[in-house]
Motif scaffolding. Structure first.
Motif, PDB file in Angstrom:
ATOM      1  N   ARG A 149      -7.343  -5.931   4.312  1.00 43.41           N
ATOM      2  CA  ARG A 149      -6.204  -6.447   3.112  1.00 43.41           C
ATOM      3  C   ARG A 149      -7.287  -7.040   2.265  1.00 43.41           C
ATOM      4  NH1 ARG A 149      -5.089  -8.894   7.838  1.00 43.41           N
ATOM      5  NH2 ARG A 149      -4.407 -11.273   7.803  1.00 43.41           N
ATOM      6  N   TYR A 177       1.214  -1.016  -0.150  1.00 45.50           N
ATOM      7  CA  TYR A 177      -0.735  -0.208   0.570  1.00 45.50           C
ATOM      8  C   TYR A 177       1.114   1.397  -0.224  1.00 45.50           C
ATOM      9  CZ  TYR A 177      -3.576   3.281   1.784  1.00 45.50           C
ATOM     10  OH  TYR A 177      -4.687   4.575   1.786  1.00 45.50           O
ATOM     11  N   PHE A 224      -6.261  -0.688   7.279  1.00 50.64           N
ATOM     12  CA  PHE A 224      -5.653  -2.017   6.508  1.00 50.64           C
ATOM     13  C   PHE A 224      -4.978  -3.181   6.404  1.00 50.64           C
ATOM     14  CE2 PHE A 224      -1.277  -3.150   4.300  1.00 50.64           C
ATOM     15  CZ  PHE A 224      -1.698  -2.805   2.959  1.00 50.64           C
ATOM     16  N   ILE A 266      -2.059   0.564  -4.665  1.00 49.68           N
ATOM     17  CA  ILE A 266      -2.002  -0.856  -4.061  1.00 49.68           C
ATOM     18  C   ILE A 266      -2.095  -1.742  -4.914  1.00 49.68           C
ATOM     19  CG2 ILE A 266      -3.429  -1.997  -2.649  1.00 49.68           C
ATOM     20  CD1 ILE A 266      -5.964  -0.110  -2.511  1.00 49.68           C
TER      21      ILE A 266
END
Length: 550
Positions: A512, A483, A508, A544
């Motif tokens: 994920r 990221y 995150f 990403i």
């Protein structure tokens, strides 16, 4: 025996100078009290000898000085009939005695004697714009002129025509030999004539307004009547506001919305006529109407210019969006996605993805210093520079970063730099080669939810011309998620606190495993929820990259 005659902005004075010593000053206990701010508390001393044969004046260390016939008084000066004395900015004249009792006579400016009208009178714009006395409405053509001037506010004619019409309207009420609207350069205070009107078409030559008077009208927002310039030392010789034979003049600032936009001026050579305070207030009122119309022109011009700027920004925004990748390439065993939201129409964040001729994948994200159009130009320059290097047969990441940084440093202003993360991925070996040039360390989450960072390789690009960056390598395992983000995310401020890295890391990790598009959208929803109604102060950009599970 002499008498001392003069006027300040509020009163007319006449003092008989009998034998004795007299202190002149602003303090109420002075023999001759002049309550004007330019006069010191104890300003000067006048001494008349017992036989009356000699009258002298001395300065008592005043702040603004004492002047006789415009020469500073540095020692005792003998006075004579006709001498002009100035205490600060107040004017007086030595005259022969007419049998006065010597008592101070104070008359308001609305009933100044004809003798006082030979002097200059200043009036603040607030006083000048107070309601006109009832008797003013009896002046011929006054009411109809006000109606006609009010119509100016709605007319769409060119400014030059409006100014000329205004003078013709003013001329119906204000006696004149010459009328003028003057504009003044705000920096140099130089005067230029915007419109003039002279009686019977006579040519009077140039206006020669003194810088002192211009500064007083513009800076102090004061209107003035000059009764007889030839008799007033402020306007004699080089300081003259007059032309030859000028007998009286009146000037008022064209004032509205706290600004002086110009000067409305009238003068006459008629020795039988002097302008009064009533003329002064009429001129100030007319000047206010003209200033309102001038502001309308400014607003229309600003609106037009703003429309041009907005159109240019819209076009720049469209161009900038076309520079960024919208369709992401298909990469064997990898997914990639990027998202950007600008705080303004154009911004300084950039990202790019490119499959190089040898099959490696170059991806980058950068944050340019500054905001707005300047940052957008730097952004496009950096992006174009890298894209030229993509097509090299053997693309070298380190050399490419050094080359773009050197170009940015040499051909931009100090303070123009960018933080940059650039990665070069080999999908066959899953090796990631990267350079982090002063950028926020990207996060890496493995399939077990353990977080790590891609460390910094050196400072930002464009700041120095001698820097090299260390290349780092990392093998991406199945399920690894990278990221990359700009500080517009961590520094998003709702007015109370910033979003911060802690919230970003928690989100995150929690999300994920979601698809990349959904992950980005959920992240923006979370930031928008945090920001609520607070204004956005920086661009938000994220990229990403995920290695698919085998």
């Amino acid at each position: 025996m002499f008498k001392l005659v003069g006027a300040d902005e509020e009163r007319f004075y006449s003092w008989l100078l009998k034998p004795g010593s007299y202190i002149v000053g602003r303090r109420t206990g002075c023999d001759f009290c002049i309550p004007h701010m330019s006069v010191s508390r104890q300003h000067a001393e006048i001494v008349v000898k017992e036989n009356g044969n000699e009258t002298t004046v001395s300065d008592l260390g005043s702040h603004n000085g004492t002047y006789v016939n415009e020469k500073p008084v540095t020692q005792k000066i003998i006075l004579n009939t006709g001498d002009r004395i100035r205490f600060g900015s107040t004017e007086f004249r030595i005259m022969d005695s007419d049998g006065s009792t010597g008592e101070m006579k104070g008359l308001s400016k609305t009933v100044l004697a004809s003798e006082d009208l030979q002097k200059s009178v200043f009036l603040s714009i607030d006083d000048a714009l107070k309601p006109l006395p009832d008797k003013s409405t009896e002046l011929p053509n006054l009411v109809s002129t006000f109606f006609d001037m009010a119509k100016l506010l709605n007319l769409t004619e060119p400014r030059e025509e409006m100014l000329e019409k205004s003078l013709k309207m003013v001329s119906k009420v204000i006696p004149y030999d010459r009328l003028a609207i003057l504009f003044v350069d705000e920096e140099s205070h130089e005067v230029f004539t915007a419109a003039t009107l002279s009686r019977e078409g006579r040519e009077y030559g140039e206006f020669r307004l003194s810088r002192t008077i211009i500064s007083d009208i513009i800076t102090n927002k004061r209107a003035m009547v000059i009764g007889d310039p030839a008799e007033d030392p402020r306007f004699a010789e080089q300081k003259s506001i007059i032309m030859s034979n000028l007998k009286s003049a009146v000037a008022a600032p064209m004032f509205d919305e706290g600004r002086v936009l110009g000067i409305l001026y009238a003068d006459t050579t008629n020795p039988q006529f002097s302008y009064s305070q009533e003329h002064l207030r009429l001129m100030a009122t007319f000047g206010n109407i003209i200033a309102s119309r001038l502001l309308n022109y400014e607003l229309l011009s600003e609106r037009h210019e703003k429309g041009i700027i907005e159109a240019e920004l819209k076009r720049a925004s469209e161009i900038q969006k076309t520079l960024l990748v919208t369709g992401f390439p298909e990469i064997e065993r990898y997914d990639i996605y990027a998202y950007q939201e600008q705080s303004r129409q154009v911004g300084g964040d950039l990202y790019d993805v490119k499959i190089l001729p040898d099959g490696r994948v170059l991806f980058m994200l950068a944050d340019v210093s500054g905001k707005g159009m300047g940052a957008a130009l730097l952004m496009s320059n950096i992006l174009a520079s890298f894209r030229i290097l993509y097509e090299q047969e053997k693309f070298d990441l380190g050399k490419a970063v050094e080359s773009v940084s050197l170009q940015l440093c040499r051909f931009s202003s100090p303070g123009d730099f960018a933080t940059l993360f650039a990665g070069l991925l080999d999908p066959k070996t899953n090796e990631l080669l990267y350079i982090n040039a002063g950028h926020n360390p990207p996060l890496v989450a493995n399939k077990d939810g353990i977080l790590s960072e891609l460390k910094t390789s050196g400072p930002m690009i464009g700041a120095f011309d001698f820097v090299t960056w260390e290349e780092h390598r990392q093998i991406l395992e199945p399920g690894d998620l990278i990221y990359i983000f700009t500080d517009g995310i961590t520094e998003a401020d709702n007015g109370v606190e910033q979003f911060g890295e802690k919230r970003m890391r928690e989100f995150f990790l929690e999300n994920r495993n979601k698809e990349l598009l959904e992950l980005a959208e959920l992240f923006m929803d979370r930031i928008n929820e945090f920001m609520a109604e607070a204004p956005r102060s920086d661009d938000i950009t994220m990229m990403i990259l995920r290695r698919k599970t085998e």
